[in-house]
Design an enzyme around this catalytic site. Structure first.
Site, PDB file in Angstrom:
ATOM      1  N   HIS A   1      21.081 -58.737 100.525  1.00  0.00           N
ATOM      2  CA  HIS A   1      20.396 -57.985 101.583  1.00  0.00           C
ATOM      3  C   HIS A   1      18.970 -57.720 101.108  1.00  0.00           C
ATOM      4  O   HIS A   1      18.754 -56.945 100.169  1.00  0.00           O
ATOM      5  CB  HIS A   1      21.198 -56.685 101.806  1.00  0.00           C
ATOM      6  CG  HIS A   1      20.581 -55.728 102.764  1.00  0.00           C
ATOM      7  ND1 HIS A   1      21.067 -54.448 102.931  1.00  0.00           N
ATOM      8  CD2 HIS A   1      19.517 -55.842 103.607  1.00  0.00           C
ATOM      9  CE1 HIS A   1      20.347 -53.826 103.846  1.00  0.00           C
ATOM     10  NE2 HIS A   1      19.389 -54.642 104.256  1.00  0.00           N
TER      11      HIS A   1
ATOM     12  N   SER B   1      29.177 -53.220  97.505  1.00  0.00           N
ATOM     13  CA  SER B   1      27.745 -53.161  97.209  1.00  0.00           C
ATOM     14  C   SER B   1      27.536 -52.590  95.810  1.00  0.00           C
ATOM     15  O   SER B   1      27.882 -51.434  95.541  1.00  0.00           O
ATOM     16  CB  SER B   1      27.034 -52.278  98.243  1.00  0.00           C
ATOM     17  OG  SER B   1      25.758 -51.933  97.761  1.00  0.00           O
TER      18      SER B   1
ATOM     19  N   ASP C   1      26.693 -51.540 107.301  1.00  0.00           N
ATOM     20  CA  ASP C   1      26.238 -51.197 105.955  1.00  0.00           C
ATOM     21  C   ASP C   1      25.662 -49.788 105.965  1.00  0.00           C
ATOM     22  O   ASP C   1      24.678 -49.518 106.653  1.00  0.00           O
ATOM     23  CB  ASP C   1      25.154 -52.211 105.544  1.00  0.00           C
ATOM     24  CG  ASP C   1      24.661 -52.027 104.117  1.00  0.00           C
ATOM     25  OD1 ASP C   1      25.203 -51.172 103.391  1.00  0.00           O
ATOM     26  OD2 ASP C   1      23.722 -52.758 103.749  1.00  0.00           O
ATOM     27  N   GLY C   2      26.296 -48.912 105.185  1.00  0.00           N
ATOM     28  CA  GLY C   2      25.778 -47.562 105.017  1.00  0.00           C
ATOM     29  C   GLY C   2      26.777 -46.511 105.465  1.00  0.00           C
ATOM     30  O   GLY C   2      27.193 -46.487 106.635  1.00  0.00           O
TER      31      GLY C   2
ATOM     32  N   GLY D   1      17.726 -47.934 101.863  1.00  0.00           N
ATOM     33  CA  GLY D   1      16.972 -47.431 100.710  1.00  0.00           C
ATOM     34  C   GLY D   1      17.845 -46.862  99.611  1.00  0.00           C
ATOM     35  O   GLY D   1      17.500 -46.984  98.440  1.00  0.00           O
TER      36      GLY D   1
ATOM     37  N   SER E   1      29.165 -46.454  97.580  1.00  0.00           N
ATOM     38  CA  SER E   1      29.695 -45.234  96.963  1.00  0.00           C
ATOM     39  C   SER E   1      31.189 -45.048  97.213  1.00  0.00           C
ATOM     40  O   SER E   1      31.899 -44.554  96.330  1.00  0.00           O
ATOM     41  CB  SER E   1      28.904 -44.003  97.424  1.00  0.00           C
ATOM     42  OG  SER E   1      28.754 -43.994  98.812  1.00  0.00           O
TER      43      SER E   1
ATOM     44  N   MET F   1      15.520 -54.287  96.878  1.00  0.00           N
ATOM     45  CA  MET F   1      14.530 -53.370  97.469  1.00  0.00           C
ATOM     46  C   MET F   1      13.212 -53.483  96.704  1.00  0.00           C
ATOM     47  O   MET F   1      13.218 -53.563  95.471  1.00  0.00           O
ATOM     48  CB  MET F   1      15.035 -51.929  97.374  1.00  0.00           C
ATOM     49  CG  MET F   1      16.415 -51.730  97.976  1.00  0.00           C
ATOM     50  SD  MET F   1      16.874 -50.000  98.038  1.00  0.00           S
ATOM     51  CE  MET F   1      18.584 -50.126  98.564  1.00  0.00           C
TER      52      MET F   1
ATOM     53  N   ASP G   1      21.783 -55.367  97.014  1.00  0.00           N
ATOM     54  CA  ASP G   1      20.680 -54.741  97.746  1.00  0.00           C
ATOM     55  C   ASP G   1      19.375 -54.920  96.985  1.00  0.00           C
ATOM     56  O   ASP G   1      19.160 -54.311  95.936  1.00  0.00           O
ATOM     57  CB  ASP G   1      20.968 -53.248  97.923  1.00  0.00           C
ATOM     58  CG  ASP G   1      22.062 -53.015  98.948  1.00  0.00           C
ATOM     59  OD1 ASP G   1      21.926 -53.523 100.073  1.00  0.00           O
ATOM     60  OD2 ASP G   1      23.048 -52.337  98.617  1.00  0.00           O
TER      61      ASP G   1
ATOM     62  N   MET H   1      15.606 -56.124 101.377  1.00  0.00           N
ATOM     63  CA  MET H   1      14.774 -55.047 101.936  1.00  0.00           C
ATOM     64  C   MET H   1      13.408 -55.179 101.280  1.00  0.00           C
ATOM     65  O   MET H   1      12.993 -54.384 100.428  1.00  0.00           O
ATOM     66  CB  MET H   1      15.427 -53.687 101.652  1.00  0.00           C
ATOM     67  CG  MET H   1      16.653 -53.444 102.511  1.00  0.00           C
ATOM     68  SD  MET H   1      17.803 -52.252 101.797  1.00  0.00           S
ATOM     69  CE  MET H   1      18.737 -53.315 100.709  1.00  0.00           C
TER      70      MET H   1
ATOM     71  N   HIS I   1      27.977 -57.472  97.613  1.00  0.00           N
ATOM     72  CA  HIS I   1      26.737 -57.232  98.363  1.00  0.00           C
ATOM     73  C   HIS I   1      25.663 -56.742  97.387  1.00  0.00           C
ATOM     74  O   HIS I   1      25.900 -55.826  96.598  1.00  0.00           O
ATOM     75  CB  HIS I   1      27.038 -56.164  99.420  1.00  0.00           C
ATOM     76  CG  HIS I   1      25.906 -55.798 100.318  1.00  0.00           C
ATOM     77  ND1 HIS I   1      25.616 -56.475 101.490  1.00  0.00           N
ATOM     78  CD2 HIS I   1      24.992 -54.795 100.237  1.00  0.00           C
ATOM     79  CE1 HIS I   1      24.588 -55.903 102.090  1.00  0.00           C
ATOM     80  NE2 HIS I   1      24.177 -54.882 101.351  1.00  0.00           N
TER      81      HIS I   1
ATOM     82  N   MET J   1      22.678 -51.754 110.310  1.00  0.00           N
ATOM     83  CA  MET J   1      22.571 -50.649 109.350  1.00  0.00           C
ATOM     84  C   MET J   1      23.110 -49.370 109.982  1.00  0.00           C
ATOM     85  O   MET J   1      22.693 -48.978 111.067  1.00  0.00           O
ATOM     86  CB  MET J   1      21.117 -50.428 108.919  1.00  0.00           C
ATOM     87  CG  MET J   1      20.506 -51.519 108.051  1.00  0.00           C
ATOM     88  SD  MET J   1      21.421 -51.918 106.556  1.00  0.00           S
ATOM     89  CE  MET J   1      21.442 -50.350 105.685  1.00  0.00           C
TER      90      MET J   1
HETATM   91  C1  DX5 Z   1      21.352 -49.108 101.725  1.00  0.00           C
HETATM   92  C2  DX5 Z   1      22.023 -50.373 101.270  1.00  0.00           C
HETATM   93  C3  DX5 Z   1      23.492 -50.277 101.257  1.00  0.00           C
HETATM   94  C4  DX5 Z   1      24.033 -49.248 100.304  1.00  0.00           C
HETATM   95  C5  DX5 Z   1      25.281 -48.674 100.887  1.00  0.00           C
HETATM   96  O1  DX5 Z   1      20.012 -49.328 101.823  1.00  0.00           O
HETATM   97  O2  DX5 Z   1      21.684 -51.441 102.119  1.00  0.00           O
HETATM   98  O3  DX5 Z   1      24.104 -51.534 101.025  1.00  0.00           O
HETATM   99  O4  DX5 Z   1      24.303 -49.784  99.041  1.00  0.00           O
HETATM  100  O5  DX5 Z   1      25.667 -47.555 100.159  1.00  0.00           O
HETATM  101  P1  DX5 Z   1      26.826 -46.579 100.662  1.00  0.00           P
HETATM  102  O6  DX5 Z   1      28.032 -47.432 100.947  1.00  0.00           O
HETATM  103  O7  DX5 Z   1      27.025 -45.623  99.539  1.00  0.00           O
HETATM  104  O8  DX5 Z   1      26.306 -45.929 101.904  1.00  0.00           O
HETATM  105 ZN    ZN Z   2      22.814 -53.340 101.910  1.00  0.00          ZN
END
Ligand code: DX5
Ligand code: ZN
Length: 241
Positions: free
Chosen positions: A87, A29, A196-197, A163, A219, A58, A56, A89, A54, A158
């Site tokens: 993804h 991601s 994810d997360g 976020g 991360s 938002m 994200d 959001m 991936h 999730m």
């Molecule tokens: C959160 C995202 C994730 C995020 C994951 O809202 O959908 O894809 O980037 O980050 P880590 O792996 O650091 O939890």
């Molecule tokens: Zn995501």
């Protein structure tokens, strides 16, 4: 089409026939990547063995944060041949779907709460020729995916509230993954569970045990103290134990 002795069935680099098609997928991601060197970060993740990228998206409404749109997807498309897993959001995402496909997305995943007609939105995504996913927040029950399981290629469970990257894994989400896995298996569907997360070398095996096959990590890859390569390697190693 042949690449290094393997057959590509869809031209995106996914769907390679061989051992990888059976195995777990690591989706890097880019939310935690260094955006001043995004192409380089993606190249390093790919070289390290990430299977998908991936992205994200938002909108500052569906989730509190504001990130990227089709322009960034298009830049990622130029940086890699890996599948781009987008993804969304975003509230009421329907009008944006074609732009993401044109930008090069290979899959588009949406949250049931984001719009009034989940079934229609998923049909639209498939009609655009890409994989469709439904995403369940930690507070959204498994049953929200039940009626659309035959319309999706992915169920994204999730394991944090969406976020931000860098949040703590929520273990109770695993029971939901297990429930959905049992439905997929009972109905003999070709649907992957993605998590994810908070996915790390510690949590990825727990999610695998609950039935996940695709592991999104920001991360633990891009902020790994020893670098991107070590981050991907640690995840891969944790899934081979
Ligand atoms: C959160 C995202 C994730 C995020 C994951 O809202 O959908 O894809 O980037 O980050 P880590 O792996 O650091 O939890
Ligand atoms: Zn995501």
């Amino acid at each position: 089409m042949k690449i290094q002795g393997l057959t590509l069935i869809n031209g995106t680099g996914d769907g390679i026939i061989g051992p990888m098609s059976e195995g777990y997928k690591i989706a890097a991601s880019i939310l935690s990547a260094d955006f001043t060197h995004l192409g380089e970060a993606i190249r390093q993740a790919e070289e390290a063995g990430a299977d998908w990228i991936h992205i994200d998206v938002m909108d500052g409404h569906f989730v509190p944060n504001l990130t990227m749109g089709p322009v960034v997807v298009e830049a990622c498309r130029r940086a890699t041949k890996l599948p781009l897993d987008v993804h969304l959001m975003v509230e009421r995402p329907d009008h944006l779907l074609p732009a993401f496909v044109e930008a090069g997305a290979d899959s588009l995943s949406v949250h049931p709460e984001a719009g009034p007609q989940l079934h229609r939105t998923l049909q639209t995504i498939r009609g655009l020729g890409v994989r469709a996913g439904v995403v369940l927040n930690p507070g959204t029950p498994a049953i929200a995916a039940d009626e659309v399981l035959d319309l999706v290629d992915l169920v994204l469970v999730m394991t944090v509230n969406p976020g931000y990257s860098g949040q703590q894994f929520i273990p109770s989400a695993l029971e939901k993954a297990r429930t959905i896995r049992s439905w997929i298996d009972e109905r003999k569907l070709d649907v992957k569970i993605e998590v994810d997360g908070g996915i790390t070398a510690q949590t990825a095996p727990l999610a695998a045990e609950a039935g996940a096959e695709v592991f999104v990590a920001a991360s633990s890859i891009f902020d790994h103290p020893k670098g991107i390569k070590a981050g991907v390697a640690a995840l891969r190693e944790s899934l081979q134990r």
